[in-house]
Each structure stands twice: as C-alpha cells, then as structure tokens.
Design a protein around this motif. Sequence first.
Motif, PDB file in Angstrom:
ATOM      1  N   LEU A 184      -4.576  -0.761 -20.903  1.00  0.00           N
ATOM      2  CA  LEU A 184      -3.180  -1.154 -21.389  1.00  0.00           C
ATOM      3  C   LEU A 184      -3.099  -2.624 -21.650  1.00  0.00           C
ATOM      4  CD1 LEU A 184      -1.581   0.454 -17.995  1.00  0.00           C
ATOM      5  CD2 LEU A 184      -0.871   0.958 -20.288  1.00  0.00           C
ATOM      6  N   SER A 231       2.957   2.682  -1.907  1.00  0.00           N
ATOM      7  CA  SER A 231       3.191   3.444  -3.035  1.00  0.00           C
ATOM      8  C   SER A 231       1.665   4.087  -3.534  1.00  0.00           C
ATOM      9  CB  SER A 231       3.622   2.770  -4.200  1.00  0.00           C
ATOM     10  OG  SER A 231       2.443   1.654  -4.796  1.00  0.00           O
ATOM     11  N   GLY A 232       0.774   3.536  -2.843  1.00  0.00           N
ATOM     12  CA  GLY A 232      -0.709   4.104  -3.418  1.00  0.00           C
ATOM     13  C   GLY A 232      -1.067   3.792  -4.616  1.00  0.00           C
ATOM     14  N   LEU A 233      -0.167   2.627  -5.240  1.00  0.00           N
ATOM     15  CA  LEU A 233      -0.835   2.291  -6.491  1.00  0.00           C
ATOM     16  C   LEU A 233      -1.475   0.662  -6.380  1.00  0.00           C
ATOM     17  CD1 LEU A 233       2.774   2.617  -8.426  1.00  0.00           C
ATOM     18  CD2 LEU A 233       0.907   4.082  -8.719  1.00  0.00           C
ATOM     19  N   LEU A 234      -2.271   0.648  -7.523  1.00  0.00           N
ATOM     20  CA  LEU A 234      -2.977  -0.652  -7.499  1.00  0.00           C
ATOM     21  C   LEU A 234      -3.239  -0.822  -9.102  1.00  0.00           C
ATOM     22  CD1 LEU A 234      -4.660  -3.000  -6.139  1.00  0.00           C
ATOM     23  CD2 LEU A 234      -6.598  -1.502  -6.246  1.00  0.00           C
ATOM     24  N   ILE A 294      -9.642   5.196  -5.642  1.00  0.00           N
ATOM     25  CA  ILE A 294      -8.510   6.221  -5.615  1.00  0.00           C
ATOM     26  C   ILE A 294      -8.296   6.917  -4.103  1.00  0.00           C
ATOM     27  CG2 ILE A 294      -7.998   8.502  -6.453  1.00  0.00           C
ATOM     28  CD1 ILE A 294      -7.075   6.980  -8.136  1.00  0.00           C
ATOM     29  N   GLY A 348       0.942  -1.310  -0.145  1.00  0.00           N
ATOM     30  CA  GLY A 348      -0.072   0.167   0.069  1.00  0.00           C
ATOM     31  C   GLY A 348       0.900   1.294  -0.020  1.00  0.00           C
ATOM     32  N   LEU A 397      -7.089   4.232  -1.861  1.00  0.00           N
ATOM     33  CA  LEU A 397      -5.820   4.148  -1.920  1.00  0.00           C
ATOM     34  C   LEU A 397      -4.880   5.129  -1.222  1.00  0.00           C
ATOM     35  CD1 LEU A 397      -5.540   2.833  -5.747  1.00  0.00           C
ATOM     36  CD2 LEU A 397      -5.261   1.513  -3.876  1.00  0.00           C
ATOM     37  N   GLN A 433     -10.069  -3.266  -2.433  1.00  0.00           N
ATOM     38  CA  GLN A 433      -9.997  -2.377  -3.513  1.00  0.00           C
ATOM     39  C   GLN A 433     -10.198  -2.929  -4.986  1.00  0.00           C
ATOM     40  OE1 GLN A 433     -11.077   0.725  -2.644  1.00  0.00           O
ATOM     41  NE2 GLN A 433     -11.197  -0.091  -0.635  1.00  0.00           N
ATOM     42  N   LEU A 458      -6.151  -3.656   0.594  1.00  0.00           N
ATOM     43  CA  LEU A 458      -5.775  -3.488  -1.088  1.00  0.00           C
ATOM     44  C   LEU A 458      -6.626  -4.566  -1.966  1.00  0.00           C
ATOM     45  CD1 LEU A 458      -2.146  -2.940  -1.337  1.00  0.00           C
ATOM     46  CD2 LEU A 458      -4.051  -1.161  -2.096  1.00  0.00           C
ATOM     47  N   LEU A 510      -4.748   4.121   2.479  1.00  0.00           N
ATOM     48  CA  LEU A 510      -4.163   3.094   2.773  1.00  0.00           C
ATOM     49  C   LEU A 510      -2.580   3.369   2.762  1.00  0.00           C
ATOM     50  CD1 LEU A 510      -5.944   0.333   0.936  1.00  0.00           C
ATOM     51  CD2 LEU A 510      -6.119   0.681   3.380  1.00  0.00           C
ATOM     52  N   LYS A 511      -2.251   4.521   2.092  1.00  0.00           N
ATOM     53  CA  LYS A 511      -0.789   4.991   1.854  1.00  0.00           C
ATOM     54  C   LYS A 511      -0.087   5.153   3.481  1.00  0.00           C
ATOM     55  CE  LYS A 511       1.129   7.368  -1.741  1.00  0.00           C
ATOM     56  NZ  LYS A 511       1.139   8.553  -2.810  1.00  0.00           N
ATOM     57  N   ILE A 540       5.693   0.765  -9.847  1.00  0.00           N
ATOM     58  CA  ILE A 540       4.727   0.095 -10.565  1.00  0.00           C
ATOM     59  C   ILE A 540       5.166  -1.413 -10.864  1.00  0.00           C
ATOM     60  CG2 ILE A 540       4.028   0.245 -13.163  1.00  0.00           C
ATOM     61  CD1 ILE A 540       4.625   3.426 -13.110  1.00  0.00           C
ATOM     62  N   SER A 557      -5.417  10.812  -7.430  1.00  0.00           N
ATOM     63  CA  SER A 557      -4.078  10.437  -8.213  1.00  0.00           C
ATOM     64  C   SER A 557      -4.375  10.150  -9.541  1.00  0.00           C
ATOM     65  CB  SER A 557      -3.219   9.475  -7.325  1.00  0.00           C
ATOM     66  OG  SER A 557      -4.238   8.251  -7.084  1.00  0.00           O
ATOM     67  N   GLY A 558      -3.411   9.848 -10.499  1.00  0.00           N
ATOM     68  CA  GLY A 558      -3.710   9.561 -11.729  1.00  0.00           C
ATOM     69  C   GLY A 558      -3.930   8.069 -12.160  1.00  0.00           C
ATOM     70  N   MET A 559      -4.520   7.818 -13.333  1.00  0.00           N
ATOM     71  CA  MET A 559      -4.660   6.517 -13.659  1.00  0.00           C
ATOM     72  C   MET A 559      -4.496   6.353 -15.225  1.00  0.00           C
ATOM     73  SD  MET A 559      -8.837   6.220 -13.140  1.00  0.00           S
ATOM     74  CE  MET A 559      -8.696   7.627 -11.694  1.00  0.00           C
ATOM     75  N   ILE A 560      -4.247   4.882 -15.570  1.00  0.00           N
ATOM     76  CA  ILE A 560      -4.194   4.631 -16.934  1.00  0.00           C
ATOM     77  C   ILE A 560      -4.957   3.473 -17.168  1.00  0.00           C
ATOM     78  CG2 ILE A 560      -2.743   4.397 -19.147  1.00  0.00           C
ATOM     79  CD1 ILE A 560      -0.431   5.315 -17.258  1.00  0.00           C
ATOM     80  N   LEU A 561      -6.042   3.505 -18.037  1.00  0.00           N
ATOM     81  CA  LEU A 561      -6.705   2.357 -18.423  1.00  0.00           C
ATOM     82  C   LEU A 561      -6.391   2.065 -19.744  1.00  0.00           C
ATOM     83  CD1 LEU A 561      -8.408   4.146 -16.312  1.00  0.00           C
ATOM     84  CD2 LEU A 561     -10.209   2.194 -16.497  1.00  0.00           C
ATOM     85  N   MET A 570      -5.072  -1.842 -16.264  1.00  0.00           N
ATOM     86  CA  MET A 570      -5.096  -0.399 -15.407  1.00  0.00           C
ATOM     87  C   MET A 570      -4.191  -0.416 -14.372  1.00  0.00           C
ATOM     88  SD  MET A 570      -8.737  -0.519 -13.755  1.00  0.00           S
ATOM     89  CE  MET A 570      -9.443  -1.632 -15.136  1.00  0.00           C
ATOM     90  N   ILE A 571      -3.611   0.985 -14.272  1.00  0.00           N
ATOM     91  CA  ILE A 571      -2.885   1.330 -12.849  1.00  0.00           C
ATOM     92  C   ILE A 571      -3.615   2.491 -12.546  1.00  0.00           C
ATOM     93  CG2 ILE A 571      -0.721   1.913 -11.988  1.00  0.00           C
ATOM     94  CD1 ILE A 571       0.488   0.828 -14.723  1.00  0.00           C
ATOM     95  N   LEU A 572      -3.745   2.343 -11.174  1.00  0.00           N
ATOM     96  CA  LEU A 572      -4.320   3.423 -10.423  1.00  0.00           C
ATOM     97  C   LEU A 572      -3.312   4.125  -9.494  1.00  0.00           C
ATOM     98  CD1 LEU A 572      -7.100   1.672 -11.410  1.00  0.00           C
ATOM     99  CD2 LEU A 572      -8.264   3.389 -10.110  1.00  0.00           C
ATOM    100  N   GLY A 573      -3.520   5.379  -9.114  1.00  0.00           N
ATOM    101  CA  GLY A 573      -2.788   6.017  -8.021  1.00  0.00           C
ATOM    102  C   GLY A 573      -1.657   6.662  -8.226  1.00  0.00           C
TER     103      GLY A 573
END
Lengths: 547, 547
Positions: B403, A376-379, B539, A374, B542, A523, A520, B545-546, A412, B397-401, A399-402
């Motif tokens: 992929l 990195s804040g990424l999921l 988001i 958790g 996340l 989520q 996590l 949870l950081k 990542i 925070s940002g996200m990419i979908l 997809m990558i969020l956070g």
Amino acid sequence: MKKYVLGLDYGTLSERTVLVDIETGKIDAVATYEYRDSVIDEYLPGSDKKLPNDWALQNPIDYLNAVELTIAEVLKQVNQDEIEIVGIGVDFTACTILPVKKDGTPLCMTDEYKENPHAWVKLWKHHAAQKQADFANEVAEKRGEAFLPRYGNIISSEWAIPKVMQIVDEAPEIYKNADYFVEASDWIIWRLTGELTRNACAAGYKGTWHKKDGYPSKDYLKALNPVIENLYDDKLCGSMVAPGEKVGNLSNEWKEKFNLSGDIAVGGPIIDAHSAAIGGGVSDPGTMFMIMGTSTCHMLMSDKEVLVDGISGVVEDGIVPGYYGYEAGQAAVGDIFGWFVNNNVPAEYQKIAEERGVSIHDVLSEKASKLNPGESGLLAVDWWNGCRTPLVDAHLSGMILGLTLNTKPEEIYRALIEATAFGTRVIIELFSEKGVKIDRIRAGGGLTKNQMLLEIYADIIGLPIEISASEQASALGAAVLGAVAADQYSTISDAVEKMVEPPVKVVTPNIEKNKSYNKLYEQYKKLVDIFGRDENSVIKELYKLKG
Amino acid sequence: MKKYVLGLDYGTLSERTVLVDIETGKIDAVATYEYRDSVIDEYLPGSDKKLPNDWALQNPIDYLNAVELTIAEVLKQVNQDEIEIVGIGVDFTACTILPVKKDGTPLCMTDEYKENPHAWVKLWKHHAAQKQADFANEVAEKRGEAFLPRYGNIISSEWAIPKVMQIVDEAPEIYKNADYFVEASDWIIWRLTGELTRNACAAGYKGTWHKKDGYPSKDYLKALNPVIENLYDDKLCGSMVAPGEKVGNLSNEWKEKFNLSGDIAVGGPIIDAHSAAIGGGVSDPGTMFMIMGTSTCHMLMSDKEVLVDGISGVVEDGIVPGYYGYEAGQAAVGDIFGWFVNNNVPAEYQKIAEERGVSIHDVLSEKASKLNPGESGLLAVDWWNGCRTPLVDAHLSGMILGLTLNTKPEEIYRALIEATAFGTRVIIELFSEKGVKIDRIRAGGGLTKNQMLLEIYADIIGLPIEISASEQASALGAAVLGAVAADQYSTISDAVEKMVEPPVKVVTPNIEKNKSYNKLYEQYKKLVDIFGRDENSVIKELYKLKG
C-alpha cells in the motif's frame, strides 16, 4: 519601556513575523506576508517557458518584501514609544539556496541571468536533482565517506550538494558566475546585518557540515565533478554561527525604515522545523520533540554524538548550541490517515459526518476510540511513503494484516494510527539503545488535536506525551533566538524557561493498555524484520515487479 | 412418447424440480417450493421457546410437501399423454440429518418429541456442535485415526458425528428413542421408494465413511462416548448406494398421486454442490469444477486415492461411481469482494455506480480491468474467513501488502480477486504434486458473470477456464442421476455427454500476463509459508491477542 524581540518565520508559502514580550514570551502582534510569487513550479515570473517536472523555485524579492511589510505591520499594532526592540531571530525552510554576487545580489535579480531558472532560489522541495543525489551517494558510499552514516547513509536530493551539482550539470555559466551559494536563511541575515555567515543548523542538516570534520573533502568533491573541487573554499564561505549566536546588529538602513533606535541584535538563524522544537519548549536533552503532521519529524538533544540507523542527521550546535541535535523522521503519518479517509471509507460514514457537521476523521475516531488494543486483530506497518528512520528505504510500502469479513473501517483507521505510533517507538528505542535517553515526548502539529491518537501514542510508547502550547512554535522559537542574541538570556534553555508556556496538557500512558500494546509491538517488530531488513523480502520484490 | 426424468434439487431455503428431456438434457418444466418453515433458527414452529445461538433446523414436512407440489406443478406444464417419466434423481444439502422411527417417521412428527428441538432435522449449517467436533478431532488425532487425513485432519461441526454427539449430550432420550439417524437425502429417497439406503456422497463427505475401511471404529466411538459405541450398527443402517445407482422404483402411492404409470427408477442421491459438478458437465478425471460464489468449492475426479493437504474430503464413488471424488475449498471468495465493497469503497464510487445504474462491483471492475499484473505493487492473501485448503485454519486472516499514498480502491479490488486466484492455483498445484492431474477448469456460480475475474483466474492459473452453461446445474445433475438409474445411459459420463450442454465460453490465459503473474505467485507462496505454516507467525499471534 518594555523589551521585545521579533521572530521572523519563513515558511514555504508565506512569512510570519511575531512581536514577542521578552520576559513572558507573549506574542503581542503578528503579521504575515504571502509570497507574491509563491512556489514557482510552472513558469518563471514574466516568462512563458515551462519549467521541467519536480522543479520548485522562489523569488528572493519576496523574502525582502516580507521583512519590510510584516515588521512595519507589527509595529503598527503597538505603541512604538512604549516598547524597545532588542533582538531579531529568524527561522527558514532549508535547504533553500540561491546563487549570489559578492555583494549579495541574487543572480536572478541581474538582467544577465534573470531568465535562467538556475539563477533563482531553489526551494527545499525542488526535487529535480535526484540524479545528482544518486551519484553523490554512490561515490560517498564507494569512498566510505565518514559523513554518510551521520545522515542515515543517504544524501537527499533536497540538499545543497545535489542542488549545486545540478547547476554545474545544467547551467555551468551560473555556477561559474555565482560568487557564493547561500542558504536563504543566511542571505536574509546578511541583508539585515550586512554580515555573511552560515548557520550551523542548515549547514549541518542540509549541507553535510560537521563541527569537527568540517565539510566533505576536496577529494570527494573532485570525484563528483572536478569543477566543484573547491566549492567550499570558493563559493560557500562565511563563518559558522550557532542558532541564536549574535551575527551583528540590524543595519541602520532598516532601522531608519522602521523608525527604530538602539542596537538590535540579530541571531544566527535555524531551520523552521527545528525552531518549532525550541518554540515548543524543548531545549535540553531527555525530551523528544515531534512535529506531527502529514509526516512526523523527531528532534532530540544529547551530550554525545553517536551514529543512529537511518536518522536524518546529527549536528553539533544544530538546534541548541552545546548539544548534538538529532533529527529523525517518519515519511508519512497524517498522510496515511488522509489516504484512508479519501480512498477507503464508505458513503455511509461520509453521510454521518455531513449530518453531524464533523469530519470523517472525527466519525472514525469516535468509533475507534471504543476499541481495545489488539481487539480488532489488525496490525499495520506504516510504510505508505516508504520508511525514513530507521530503514531509509523510499521503496518500502505499507501493509495491513489480520483482515476478516467482520473488519470495520474504524478498526483499520485505528490500526493505521497504531502503526505510526509503533514506528515512533522503534525510533525512540533506537536512540535509547545507543545511549541517547528519552524520558518524555513533547508533541506539536495538527495531529495533536486528536485525543484518541495522543492516547494511543502514550499507551504504545509508554511515556507521557506533553502537548506543546504554542500554535506558532516556529515563530516563537525564532523570537527566542533573537532574545538570546540580544543577550537578554545567557542560554536558549534560560530563554525557553521564561518565554515558552508549559504544555497545554499531558497525556499519560494507561498501564494495562501499554502491556497489551507491548505484545502487539513485538509482532510489529517481526514485520519490520521480515519485510524491511531482508534484501529479498516480498515488499521489496513487489516494488521491483511494479516495473 | 418422449422420455423424461425428474431432477429434485433440495437447497437451503427451497426445493426446485426440473423436468428434463432424457435425450437432450433440455429442461422443459421447472417448479420450486419455498419451505414453509424455512430455516428454523429462532423458534420451533408453534413454540415460543427461543433456540440457542448457532442452531439451524428444518421441518421434514417441507421436504414432502416439495415433492407433492413441485412434481404436480411440472407435470401440469406439459402434455402428460405425450411424455413418459422414467427416472428420478435427487440432490440435497448435507450433512442435513434427522432422527426417525423404524418406519421412517421423524421424531419431530411424534407428539412425544415434537417439542424437543433435538427431534427436528439438523440443517447442514447448524453450528451448535462445535464443542463435540473439537472433542472428536482431539480424540481422532490422539488415536491417529486413519480417516482424519482424508478430511484435511479436521472433522467439521457440520458433520454427522458431532451432530449426533450433541444429541447424546443434550437430549439422551432422543438418541435412545431414535431408531435411525438418516441424512435428509436418504430419508426422501426412502419416502419415494420405501427403501432405506445411504448415499456414498453424504456418507463419505459428511459421515466419515470409506468404501474400503467403512466407518470409524467402535473403539474410536467408545472413546468419544461409550453410549455411541454401536452407533453405526444400531442407528446408521441401510446399504450404501453410489450417486445414480438405482435404489428402487417410485412407490405406487406417489405414482397414483401424480397419475403416473410404468416403472420410474429412483437413483442414489448426491450432495447439492457435487450435483452441480455433474450438471456443469464434469464427470471424468482431468477437469476441476469450481462453484464460485461467496466461497469456492472445488471438485475433481481421479482414478487414485491420495492424501492431499487440507482437502474437505476424498470419497470413492462420492461423485461419480468408479472414481475417487475430491473436494477442496476456499472459505471466502465473493464474500471478500462483498466485504470490500461494503466497507472500503468511497462515496464517490457509489455515486458513479448510481448515476450509471450499475453496481459498485461493475465500477471497480471496469477501472481495475485496465491494470496490468503487478502494476499496482499490491499483493493480498485471501484468508478473510480463514483458510480451508490447504492449511485448514479458520483463525488465519487476510492481508494486503504494497500500500502507498497513491493506492486506489480499484487496485485493492483487483488485488483481492488476484489473491483468490492465487489461492485456487495453490490448490491445483497441490493436486498436481500428488499426481492428480488437472488439465482444465470448469466454473459455475455467480462470480462467473465477471469477465475480468475470469481472465485474471485464467492468467494466474495458466489453464483455460470453461464457463458452465447451466444456471441450474444442481437440478440438472440430479436429473442425470435419474436417467442413469433408469438405465437410459450406462454411465454418468455417457449421460453427461448427451444431457449437458458444452460450456458457454472458454477464457484462455494470456501468455504474457501468465508470465508476470508467475512472479507474483512466487511472492504469494512466500506469504503462505511465512504466515500460514509457521506456528508462531504474526497472523497467528494476532489471533491469540484478540483474546
């Protein structure tokens, strides 16, 4: 005289034969044969006619040459006077299928048909029957065919029915003049013993066969194409054998060739991935076996047959006789990490890897191993190649969020590994919810070399992960089948207990990290629902907009 | 005698003075002064006591030195006998604020307080008053203060109230002994003219001042801290002036120093970003001005005052007298592209850039420009640094979908650019929905050099994008204010028409691409709803949870 078995492991590019001590499972000799014609995906041997896209054929002569050369080779490595070969087991890729004459002669070996590509072996990864697969699925769904849910509601273009349908559509003369369509595994057993049988593993997982219900009905086949109404009666014959069930003895012709004597039992074959479960030591319910490579294949035994969302198949006697064998899958795992390393890692990391003589994976893993769950804040959601189990949707994407301005490549990378572990946990829970219990995980395959990955998997899944000892699990699994066929053990489990070494290590979950990951994971499941289950989800619309 | 005005542009690291022909707007001379003490964020000048984190101070002597040295320098570049200086305009960073004595002497220039960091100028990017800002917001929200929605419901730690509160908390003696707290812009105007005024731009956007409602109430201030109940009456005095409204004439002392004669009008100052809108040619409703750099700032005039979600502020007379000036913002734009290039582009692209002597941005842009809308299947949301307008949530925070294993770096790069354009379109539609019409976009700033980016913005927004001609828009805007103060033009609009060149180019939307992007934009808005508006979105979880 020490007793031995031979395990013949037919892979995509080569065959490997192992000579295995029946008492200890020790591999005392190994020989491999690279198929001379390899994967035929451009030109038929001796031809300059280009094959269409997505074709993948093989030459059955290669399979026979493999037997001849590798068995001779392993026998050379031991003192033949001091040993006794009592059994042979075989594993093979599937569905790898060929049209043959009544006597077993492949049509591609006849002068009449050798120039017709449809006369050759269609390798498992021949993907040119997608149109036929789509139609087979459509008709099955419309008719509410009972077999469909046993395969996650999808028949793959790799399987027997679409492959045969393609022949009917594109080369009706081949269909007409083939006496049988045989899995390559069954064909090689036939060549070894003179007996034509079908193996429950390939028939079940790739041929839509069911122990109680049999094959799909004539009505269904007729609806696909009246020509194939009697396909199973006429052209897919042979009694069914379970893996390791004795088919017969090695023929005298072969025995003379190798200067062998006495009865040498040959067991019913198995698909290569499924053989790896046995060679990895899994032959009873309770343990899920994962082969972790570019993708992950999950195998599991149970006393009961239930329908589980999106599994690749459930087959009675499919892996170990007496059990229902379940197969599930994640369509991309190592492939995702490879994609990341090839496309998204800056020069600076490559430089560090070069300077230290390690891989970029090593550099990323070292940095990523310092992170907490958790932190990195990424999921991420691991759908880079679609989702097999449980959603069976090849068009889903990752997809990558956070992401923030402070996000680092190693964060990542770790999120991608975590995503694949979350995907595995979804599959485990799916089985558990249906009453198919999983107490522990046994893993094999290339990814098990990454200690951080194993720890992340253990922490996310919350179960110990045992790492399979054998680097040649498929070949060893085949040898186990040979030992059982030779009646040296009464069950596969008994044979596995003696012949397969215990795991080289067990990675146990860290309780604190498991707790963090549970949050996590909640989520992750939300994202699966939002993007995977909603018919008009953003991910699905993006696929449509790709045009 | 040709008439000229001086534009004094006070940035973060330096001041720039331009000498501008009042009829044509042509810049005939430029001089810059780098602040000797720059940004003071480690040690006070002459001290070895470390400042805490997040502090950012300046030395007011630098502001005076800038006047002295740069005006002398530009006058040297022309024949002073042939020209007449008629006005001076000033733009300045804000909220950049200092405590002073009644005569304008900064407390940091007194022996008594020069060693107290709180006696110095707090630069706009001094971020050490977050605790005070949080409390000010909490109290304002509880009391339902009417000013709050005019600022997207958030008072920034950069603004006047938190900065003064920090002084009260940490250095009460400074608060007590400061006769006034003055914006640096107002202080420099005071030094030039002898008149203490306050400018509507800084007071409005950074000081929570409203033309009709005035400053926040004493009750509110008392609730923050009884000590500051009378802050505005006692310590934030001076009549309010609009940008370009005449404050007075340049004092004789300065005129003698520069050997200047005649009345030289000094206009009410403006914040540097807002000055760029004027220098970029925007002084009337209908055109939105965007300064596109690491982040993007959007400015817009209107006849009406409405509350728009998450704007940075709406201020009557804040940019051009007679209009309500709106400011909105995207917290990261160029920063996102920079993050991507630094963290996610493989060595191979860096090599191509090096070989061709171009930037990695150029390499990515060239490849990405060949893609069609939606083709990559990717969609990103541009919250790498949170979302300013409309959600005002720094923790998003940002996200990419979308992929897949085939996704290429240039596809992600393009998706990031598209994401920031979608974010701009959300802001534009927000204004339109409230009846604040936007007919066209004028853009300035470093990112306008990227042609592909401009085309993507035009195609996504569906409006022509005009590229501002001036590379020194802020300084030219200040000169415009000087010309108006000197009564050479009756309005800022009249002055802009003569003094600001038309756009260097206009990028018009491609109708087909706009249609495609409309569909992607629908998906973008869905993501904004799913992740931005739901209180328990993935988001937001996340972020929690950081830890």
